[in-house]
Motif scaffolding. Structure first.
Motif, PDB file in Angstrom:
ATOM      1  N   GLY A   1       2.423 -17.449 -16.245  1.00 46.60           N
ATOM      2  CA  GLY A   1       2.573 -16.661 -17.453  1.00 46.60           C
ATOM      3  C   GLY A   1       3.477 -15.477 -17.226  1.00 46.60           C
ATOM      4  N   GLY A   2       3.688 -15.152 -15.971  1.00 41.51           N
ATOM      5  CA  GLY A   2       4.655 -14.125 -15.634  1.00 41.51           C
ATOM      6  C   GLY A   2       4.131 -12.716 -15.809  1.00 41.51           C
ATOM      7  N   PRO A   3       4.989 -11.759 -15.508  1.00 38.95           N
ATOM      8  CA  PRO A   3       4.597 -10.352 -15.556  1.00 38.95           C
ATOM      9  C   PRO A   3       4.220  -9.853 -16.940  1.00 38.95           C
ATOM     10  CG  PRO A   3       6.962 -10.590 -15.229  1.00 38.95           C
ATOM     11  CD  PRO A   3       6.358 -11.947 -15.040  1.00 38.95           C
ATOM     12  N   ALA A   4       4.676 -10.546 -17.995  1.00 38.57           N
ATOM     13  CA  ALA A   4       4.246 -10.145 -19.333  1.00 38.57           C
ATOM     14  C   ALA A   4       2.733 -10.265 -19.477  1.00 38.57           C
ATOM     15  CB  ALA A   4       4.941 -11.002 -20.386  1.00 38.57           C
ATOM     16  N   LEU A   5       2.117 -11.136 -18.677  1.00 38.43           N
ATOM     17  CA  LEU A   5       0.666 -11.343 -18.715  1.00 38.43           C
ATOM     18  C   LEU A   5      -0.072 -10.327 -17.844  1.00 38.43           C
ATOM     19  CD1 LEU A   5      -1.859 -13.039 -19.446  1.00 38.43           C
ATOM     20  CD2 LEU A   5      -1.326 -14.481 -17.451  1.00 38.43           C
ATOM     21  N   TRP A   6       0.439 -10.110 -16.620  1.00 40.02           N
ATOM     22  CA  TRP A   6      -0.336  -9.316 -15.664  1.00 40.02           C
ATOM     23  C   TRP A   6       0.352  -8.043 -15.156  1.00 40.02           C
ATOM     24  CZ3 TRP A   6       3.168  -9.542 -11.879  1.00 40.02           C
ATOM     25  CH2 TRP A   6       3.854 -10.741 -11.657  1.00 40.02           C
ATOM     26  N   GLY A   7       1.592  -7.784 -15.573  1.00 41.95           N
ATOM     27  CA  GLY A   7       2.346  -6.677 -15.000  1.00 41.95           C
ATOM     28  C   GLY A   7       1.713  -5.319 -15.178  1.00 41.95           C
ATOM     29  N   HIS A   8       1.301  -4.983 -16.411  1.00 42.92           N
ATOM     30  CA  HIS A   8       0.740  -3.660 -16.675  1.00 42.92           C
ATOM     31  C   HIS A   8      -0.603  -3.476 -15.973  1.00 42.92           C
ATOM     32  CE1 HIS A   8       3.780  -2.368 -19.549  1.00 42.92           C
ATOM     33  NE2 HIS A   8       3.742  -3.584 -20.081  1.00 42.92           N
ATOM     34  N   ALA A   9      -1.441  -4.506 -15.993  1.00 37.52           N
ATOM     35  CA  ALA A   9      -2.747  -4.402 -15.341  1.00 37.52           C
ATOM     36  C   ALA A   9      -2.592  -4.246 -13.830  1.00 37.52           C
ATOM     37  CB  ALA A   9      -3.591  -5.640 -15.661  1.00 37.52           C
ATOM     38  N   PHE A  10      -1.636  -4.962 -13.265  1.00 39.17           N
ATOM     39  CA  PHE A  10      -1.430  -4.857 -11.825  1.00 39.17           C
ATOM     40  C   PHE A  10      -0.943  -3.461 -11.445  1.00 39.17           C
ATOM     41  CE2 PHE A  10       0.626  -5.590  -7.735  1.00 39.17           C
ATOM     42  CZ  PHE A  10      -0.328  -6.382  -7.102  1.00 39.17           C
ATOM     43  N   LYS A  11      -0.066  -2.910 -12.256  1.00 38.81           N
ATOM     44  CA  LYS A  11       0.407  -1.547 -12.005  1.00 38.81           C
ATOM     45  C   LYS A  11      -0.753  -0.560 -12.054  1.00 38.81           C
ATOM     46  CE  LYS A  11       3.608   1.964 -13.790  1.00 38.81           C
ATOM     47  NZ  LYS A  11       4.612   2.282 -14.844  1.00 38.81           N
ATOM     48  N   ARG A  12      -1.636  -0.719 -13.029  1.00 36.03           N
ATOM     49  CA  ARG A  12      -2.793   0.166 -13.122  1.00 36.03           C
ATOM     50  C   ARG A  12      -3.686   0.048 -11.892  1.00 36.03           C
ATOM     51  NH1 ARG A  12      -2.960  -1.755 -18.472  1.00 36.03           N
ATOM     52  NH2 ARG A  12      -4.750  -3.073 -17.961  1.00 36.03           N
ATOM     53  N   ALA A  13      -3.867  -1.190 -11.391  1.00 38.16           N
ATOM     54  CA  ALA A  13      -4.711  -1.391 -10.217  1.00 38.16           C
ATOM     55  C   ALA A  13      -4.120  -0.728  -8.983  1.00 38.16           C
ATOM     56  CB  ALA A  13      -4.908  -2.890  -9.975  1.00 38.16           C
ATOM     57  N   VAL A  14      -2.821  -0.884  -8.787  1.00 32.08           N
ATOM     58  CA  VAL A  14      -2.159  -0.257  -7.640  1.00 32.08           C
ATOM     59  C   VAL A  14      -2.260   1.253  -7.736  1.00 32.08           C
ATOM     60  CG1 VAL A  14       0.069   0.129  -6.510  1.00 32.08           C
ATOM     61  CG2 VAL A  14      -0.602  -2.178  -7.191  1.00 32.08           C
ATOM     62  N   ASN A  15      -1.976   1.790  -8.929  1.00 38.31           N
ATOM     63  CA  ASN A  15      -2.030   3.236  -9.096  1.00 38.31           C
ATOM     64  C   ASN A  15      -3.441   3.797  -8.934  1.00 38.31           C
ATOM     65  OD1 ASN A  15       0.702   3.524  -9.490  1.00 38.31           O
ATOM     66  ND2 ASN A  15       0.584   3.388 -11.715  1.00 38.31           N
ATOM     67  N   ALA A  16      -4.461   2.968  -9.219  1.00 38.25           N
ATOM     68  CA  ALA A  16      -5.839   3.412  -8.997  1.00 38.25           C
ATOM     69  C   ALA A  16      -6.077   3.668  -7.512  1.00 38.25           C
ATOM     70  CB  ALA A  16      -6.819   2.370  -9.524  1.00 38.25           C
ATOM     71  N   HIS A  17      -5.588   2.784  -6.671  1.00 41.40           N
ATOM     72  CA  HIS A  17      -5.702   2.980  -5.225  1.00 41.40           C
ATOM     73  C   HIS A  17      -4.976   4.245  -4.784  1.00 41.40           C
ATOM     74  CE1 HIS A  17      -6.896  -1.271  -5.316  1.00 41.40           C
ATOM     75  NE2 HIS A  17      -7.375  -1.105  -4.103  1.00 41.40           N
ATOM     76  N   VAL A  18      -3.766   4.433  -5.304  1.00 39.41           N
ATOM     77  CA  VAL A  18      -2.933   5.554  -4.884  1.00 39.41           C
ATOM     78  C   VAL A  18      -3.477   6.881  -5.400  1.00 39.41           C
ATOM     79  CG1 VAL A  18      -0.642   6.580  -5.025  1.00 39.41           C
ATOM     80  CG2 VAL A  18      -0.879   4.102  -4.742  1.00 39.41           C
ATOM     81  N   ASP A  19      -3.748   6.957  -6.701  1.00 33.05           N
ATOM     82  CA  ASP A  19      -4.146   8.215  -7.323  1.00 33.05           C
ATOM     83  C   ASP A  19      -5.481   8.725  -6.799  1.00 33.05           C
ATOM     84  OD1 ASP A  19      -1.837   8.003  -8.785  1.00 33.05           O
ATOM     85  OD2 ASP A  19      -2.826   7.270 -10.611  1.00 33.05           O
ATOM     86  N   LEU A  20      -6.388   7.818  -6.471  1.00 28.53           N
ATOM     87  CA  LEU A  20      -7.712   8.224  -6.003  1.00 28.53           C
ATOM     88  C   LEU A  20      -7.806   8.250  -4.480  1.00 28.53           C
ATOM     89  CD1 LEU A  20      -9.895   6.341  -8.630  1.00 28.53           C
ATOM     90  CD2 LEU A  20      -9.231   8.745  -8.597  1.00 28.53           C
ATOM     91  N   GLY A  21      -6.679   8.020  -3.816  1.00 26.17           N
ATOM     92  CA  GLY A  21      -6.630   8.171  -2.373  1.00 26.17           C
ATOM     93  C   GLY A  21      -7.276   7.055  -1.579  1.00 26.17           C
ATOM     94  N   TYR A  22      -7.400   5.852  -2.171  1.00 29.00           N
ATOM     95  CA  TYR A  22      -7.987   4.746  -1.433  1.00 29.00           C
ATOM     96  C   TYR A  22      -7.105   4.302  -0.269  1.00 29.00           C
ATOM     97  CZ  TYR A  22     -10.930   4.285  -5.606  1.00 29.00           C
ATOM     98  OH  TYR A  22     -11.786   4.514  -6.647  1.00 29.00           O
ATOM     99  N   SER A  23      -5.787   4.405  -0.453  1.00 27.98           N
ATOM    100  CA  SER A  23      -4.846   3.974   0.562  1.00 27.98           C
ATOM    101  C   SER A  23      -3.487   4.584   0.252  1.00 27.98           C
ATOM    102  CB  SER A  23      -4.745   2.440   0.588  1.00 27.98           C
ATOM    103  OG  SER A  23      -3.971   1.992   1.674  1.00 27.98           O
ATOM    104  N   THR A  24      -2.557   4.522   1.198  1.00 26.71           N
ATOM    105  CA  THR A  24      -1.198   5.028   1.002  1.00 26.71           C
ATOM    106  C   THR A  24      -0.259   3.853   0.788  1.00 26.71           C
ATOM    107  OG1 THR A  24      -1.603   6.988   2.364  1.00 26.71           O
ATOM    108  CG2 THR A  24       0.693   6.346   2.030  1.00 26.71           C
ATOM    109  N   LEU A  25       0.469   3.869  -0.324  1.00 31.14           N
ATOM    110  CA  LEU A  25       1.346   2.753  -0.674  1.00 31.14           C
ATOM    111  C   LEU A  25       2.692   2.872   0.026  1.00 31.14           C
ATOM    112  CD1 LEU A  25       1.765   0.249  -2.514  1.00 31.14           C
ATOM    113  CD2 LEU A  25       2.688   1.829  -4.235  1.00 31.14           C
ATOM    114  N   VAL A  26       3.119   1.783   0.657  1.00 35.96           N
ATOM    115  CA  VAL A  26       4.453   1.706   1.251  1.00 35.96           C
ATOM    116  C   VAL A  26       5.417   1.036   0.284  1.00 35.96           C
ATOM    117  CG1 VAL A  26       5.838   0.833   3.175  1.00 35.96           C
ATOM    118  CG2 VAL A  26       3.500   1.645   3.581  1.00 35.96           C
ATOM    119  N   GLY A  27       5.008  -0.058  -0.365  1.00 37.62           N
ATOM    120  CA  GLY A  27       5.885  -0.734  -1.311  1.00 37.62           C
ATOM    121  C   GLY A  27       5.212  -1.902  -2.004  1.00 37.62           C
ATOM    122  N   VAL A  28       5.684  -2.213  -3.217  1.00 35.35           N
ATOM    123  CA  VAL A  28       5.238  -3.384  -3.974  1.00 35.35           C
ATOM    124  C   VAL A  28       6.454  -4.249  -4.240  1.00 35.35           C
ATOM    125  CG1 VAL A  28       4.088  -4.236  -6.056  1.00 35.35           C
ATOM    126  CG2 VAL A  28       3.421  -2.021  -5.082  1.00 35.35           C
TER     127      VAL A  28
END
Length: 229
Positions: free
Chosen positions: A156-183
């Motif tokens: 279904g492509g990123p139109a299906l999951w792109g925004h939700a995936f971005k929110r999930a990654v940012n949840a880890h970053v913003d709340l300090g769960y881990s340090t992001l190197v790259g997506v």
């Protein structure tokens, strides 16, 4: 889990009415700047891993003279071990082609590293990826433990999951769960695949962050759209 290694369209019928659906994964800087990242993985003979890494450490300057190395890691645990994984940055496909041609004619690189170490490699895999537009390559503050999480997205492509995936990654970053190197998302390789490279100070801090992230509703909601490969 990765330990720090030796270095670091379908043709439309006439009169068809269509609607364009955009998402952060499908549009943005990557379409205009062309920068790509090559994920190259070597599966090594178990008795030769340390020797291979030492040889690369001694010869890495010969390879980085041709193109930029983002990172080079050996696998500590999680899936098959005796494996090294590296990411190379290229301006575009023409740049990559020119570098591969130059390496084929670089006798010093060929004789000092490539030819002597070919016998240590069982197989290799290559993927061409783009960094997602909303993410920049991060630089960890010090040595630590790296984790490469690979996700096989639902069709279904990123139109299906792109925004939700971005929110999930940012949840880890913003709340300090881990340090992001790259997506990164794959352009050539398995379809619908996304790689997320994380840095943690230690394996224990990574375990704690993972525990807390699984209780975050943004992470849980995004997880319904994909599964980890």
């Amino acid at each position: 889990m990765l330990a720090l290694g030796s270095c670091l369209r379908k043709a439309l019928a006439p009169r068809a009415l269509t609607t364009q659906v955009c998402s952060p994964f499908a549009t943005g800087p990557r379409q205009s700047d062309g920068t790509l990242y090559e994920f190259r993985t070597y599966f090594l003979k178990p008795s030769k891993t340390n020797e291979f890494l030492e040889n690369f450490k001694k010869s890495v300057h010969l390879r980085t003279a041709h193109s930029e190395l983002i990172g080079y890691w050996s696998v500590e645990f999680g899936g098959r071990t005796n494996k090294v994984f590296h990411i190379w940055k290229y301006d575009n496909f023409a740049h990559r082609t020119a570098v591969r041609k130059a390496l084929a004619n670089d006798r010093e690189w060929q004789e000092q590293f490539l030819i002597p170490n070919l016998a240590f490699i069982d197989k290799q895999e290559v993927e061409i990826t783009y960094l997602v537009p909303w993410c920049k390559i991060g630089t960890p503050p010090k040595e630590g433990v790296y984790e490469l999480a690979t996700f096989q997205m639902k069709p279904g492509g990123p139109a299906l999951w792109g925004h939700a995936f971005k929110r999930a990654v940012n949840a880890h970053v913003d709340l300090g769960y881990s340090t992001l190197v790259g997506v990164f998302h794959t352009e050539y390789g398995a379809l619908n695949r996304v790689h997320v490279l994380w840095w943690n100070e230690s394996a224990d801090s990574r375990a704690a962050g993972r525990h807390w992230s699984h209780e975050d509703p943004r992470v849980v909601a995004a997880g319904e759209l994909f599964h980890q490969a």
